[in-house]
Every structure is written in C-alpha cells, then in structure tokens.
Design a protein around this motif. Sequence first.
Motif, PDB file in Angstrom:
ATOM      1  N   LEU A 135       0.809  -1.221   0.000  1.00 54.19           N
ATOM      2  CA  LEU A 135       0.000   0.000   0.000  1.00 54.19           C
ATOM      3  C   LEU A 135       0.843   1.273   0.000  1.00 54.19           C
ATOM      4  CD1 LEU A 135      -2.664  -1.084   2.655  1.00 54.19           C
ATOM      5  CD2 LEU A 135      -2.825  -1.233   0.157  1.00 54.19           C
ATOM      6  N   LEU A 136       2.090   1.153   0.405  1.00 53.80           N
ATOM      7  CA  LEU A 136       2.946   2.332   0.516  1.00 53.80           C
ATOM      8  C   LEU A 136       3.391   2.793  -0.864  1.00 53.80           C
ATOM      9  CD1 LEU A 136       4.949   1.129   3.609  1.00 53.80           C
ATOM     10  CD2 LEU A 136       3.087   2.803   3.566  1.00 53.80           C
ATOM     11  N   ARG A 137       3.434   4.115  -1.053  1.00 59.45           N
ATOM     12  CA  ARG A 137       3.688   4.696  -2.376  1.00 59.45           C
ATOM     13  C   ARG A 137       5.133   4.587  -2.829  1.00 59.45           C
ATOM     14  NH1 ARG A 137       0.328   9.858  -0.948  1.00 59.45           N
ATOM     15  NH2 ARG A 137      -1.745   9.037  -1.272  1.00 59.45           N
ATOM     16  N   SER A 138       6.066   4.911  -1.962  1.00 57.48           N
ATOM     17  CA  SER A 138       7.454   5.016  -2.414  1.00 57.48           C
ATOM     18  C   SER A 138       8.251   3.752  -2.100  1.00 57.48           C
ATOM     19  CB  SER A 138       8.134   6.222  -1.762  1.00 57.48           C
ATOM     20  OG  SER A 138       8.420   5.960  -0.409  1.00 57.48           O
ATOM     21  N   ALA A 139       9.269   3.533  -2.908  1.00 64.98           N
ATOM     22  CA  ALA A 139      10.167   2.400  -2.682  1.00 64.98           C
ATOM     23  C   ALA A 139      10.884   2.560  -1.343  1.00 64.98           C
ATOM     24  CB  ALA A 139      11.176   2.297  -3.823  1.00 64.98           C
ATOM     25  N   ALA A 141       9.710   4.043   1.381  1.00 61.80           N
ATOM     26  CA  ALA A 141       8.768   3.697   2.458  1.00 61.80           C
ATOM     27  C   ALA A 141       8.609   2.185   2.549  1.00 61.80           C
ATOM     28  CB  ALA A 141       7.420   4.366   2.231  1.00 61.80           C
ATOM     29  N   ARG A 142       8.544   1.505   1.416  1.00 64.33           N
ATOM     30  CA  ARG A 142       8.414   0.042   1.429  1.00 64.33           C
ATOM     31  C   ARG A 142       9.669  -0.616   1.992  1.00 64.33           C
ATOM     32  NH1 ARG A 142       5.947   1.406  -3.365  1.00 64.33           N
ATOM     33  NH2 ARG A 142       7.780   0.855  -4.623  1.00 64.33           N
ATOM     34  N   ALA A 143      10.839  -0.131   1.599  1.00 61.06           N
ATOM     35  CA  ALA A 143      12.098  -0.698   2.105  1.00 61.06           C
ATOM     36  C   ALA A 143      12.224  -0.481   3.606  1.00 61.06           C
ATOM     37  CB  ALA A 143      13.283  -0.074   1.373  1.00 61.06           C
ATOM     38  N   THR A 144      11.898   0.720   4.059  1.00 61.29           N
ATOM     39  CA  THR A 144      11.958   1.018   5.490  1.00 61.29           C
ATOM     40  C   THR A 144      11.005   0.116   6.273  1.00 61.29           C
ATOM     41  OG1 THR A 144      12.519   3.316   5.007  1.00 61.29           O
ATOM     42  CG2 THR A 144      11.654   2.853   7.215  1.00 61.29           C
ATOM     43  N   THR A 145       9.827  -0.098   5.732  1.00 60.66           N
ATOM     44  CA  THR A 145       8.841  -0.955   6.393  1.00 60.66           C
ATOM     45  C   THR A 145       9.303  -2.400   6.410  1.00 60.66           C
ATOM     46  OG1 THR A 145       7.065   0.546   5.802  1.00 60.66           O
ATOM     47  CG2 THR A 145       6.432  -1.706   6.352  1.00 60.66           C
ATOM     48  N   LEU A 146       9.931  -2.854   5.344  1.00 62.31           N
ATOM     49  CA  LEU A 146      10.453  -4.217   5.309  1.00 62.31           C
ATOM     50  C   LEU A 146      11.534  -4.410   6.368  1.00 62.31           C
ATOM     51  CD1 LEU A 146      10.190  -6.901   3.890  1.00 62.31           C
ATOM     52  CD2 LEU A 146      11.891  -6.133   2.240  1.00 62.31           C
ATOM     53  N   VAL A 147      12.399  -3.421   6.531  1.00 64.07           N
ATOM     54  CA  VAL A 147      13.436  -3.483   7.575  1.00 64.07           C
ATOM     55  C   VAL A 147      12.780  -3.494   8.953  1.00 64.07           C
ATOM     56  CG1 VAL A 147      15.343  -2.211   8.648  1.00 64.07           C
ATOM     57  CG2 VAL A 147      15.251  -2.487   6.165  1.00 64.07           C
ATOM     58  N   ARG A 148      11.728  -2.685   9.122  1.00 57.41           N
ATOM     59  CA  ARG A 148      11.012  -2.681  10.408  1.00 57.41           C
ATOM     60  C   ARG A 148      10.420  -4.051  10.698  1.00 57.41           C
ATOM     61  NH1 ARG A 148       7.829   3.030   9.825  1.00 57.41           N
ATOM     62  NH2 ARG A 148       9.478   4.347  10.643  1.00 57.41           N
TER      63      ARG A 148
END
Length: 185
Positions: A135-139, A141-148
Amino acid sequence: MRVVRRQVGGVPRFVHPVAREAVLRALDAADEEGLHVAAAKALHRAGRPAEEVAAHLLAVPSFQDVWVVDSLRDAARAAVRRGARDQAARVLRRALFDTPVQTAQRGELLVELAEVESAATFVAATRHLLEALPLLRSATARATTLVRAATTCLRAAPDEFAGAARAVLADDVLHPGTAVTQAVP
C-alpha cells in the motif's frame, strides 16, 4: 432541578451519576452514537486534546468522515508519549475502520499500529507491516517498512535465533561475499 452543570474548563458534566445513567438508559444505540459523534465534532472544533475526541470516537462503530482518522492518529501519538501503548493500539485499530482499504494512508496507519504493537505482540505487528508494504507509495517507504518487519521479528525472536542471526551477520562482515550478501538478490 439541573441535571447538567459546567465544570472547570467549561466541560458539561452530569450533576449526579444516577442522572447520567438515567439519560443513557433512555437512549437507543443510534441516539447514543449520534451524541458521541456530535460530542467528538464539538470537541474537535473547540481544539480540545485529541484523546478527549478519541474517547467519543471509540464509542462510534460506524464509518465517519476523513477528519476522524487524523484525530485518532493524534490521540494515538499522545497515548504513546504517555506510555499507554495499549490505548494507542486501540485508537489506531479504530482509525483503520475509517480508512479506505487499498490506500497509502491505510499503509501508513498499519505501520504506526505495528510500531505500537511490536512491544506486546510481534506476530500482529509483523502481519500489519507486511499488509502495509504493497500500500505504501514510495520504494523508500516500502524498504523502510520491510526493515522494520525484520527488526520486529528479530527483537521478539528467541535468544537462540538472535544469536544465530548475529553469527551470520558477523561471518558476512569478516568474510565479504558470504551468507547475507549471497542470500539477498
């Protein structure tokens, strides 16, 4: 005889708990919901703290306007600041109810909820982070969320797993090109 009086700060209160109970018993569910919505709107317009607004919104089970999500997110942040992570999670779950399903805003909200939940339940936190990813727009934001998500899993993992992860990472640092760097495409 007065049933309601204004307290310090101008907030109306019932004179006696029995009066409050009698009024509440006379309401049906729709009336009660309408009063909570009206109270939340009035408090929001008056600039009252978000947690006061949220107290009324939590009692409203139906979909509301867009302003509700922002108000609930503010209330969750205030709850986190005072250490009430359970309350923050409850408020954020309510905010999800008013957020369209396939939107970036929902993704951001799921990330906030996961951060709040991660200390108590890594399973739910990880599930919310993984749900947020597409759902996240930017790569970024997605990468940061994956690390989280990975960090949340590691933080909650048994000591043996954390030790094994440290060993793999240390091996990769000492011998570049092994373990982690080969596993990542």
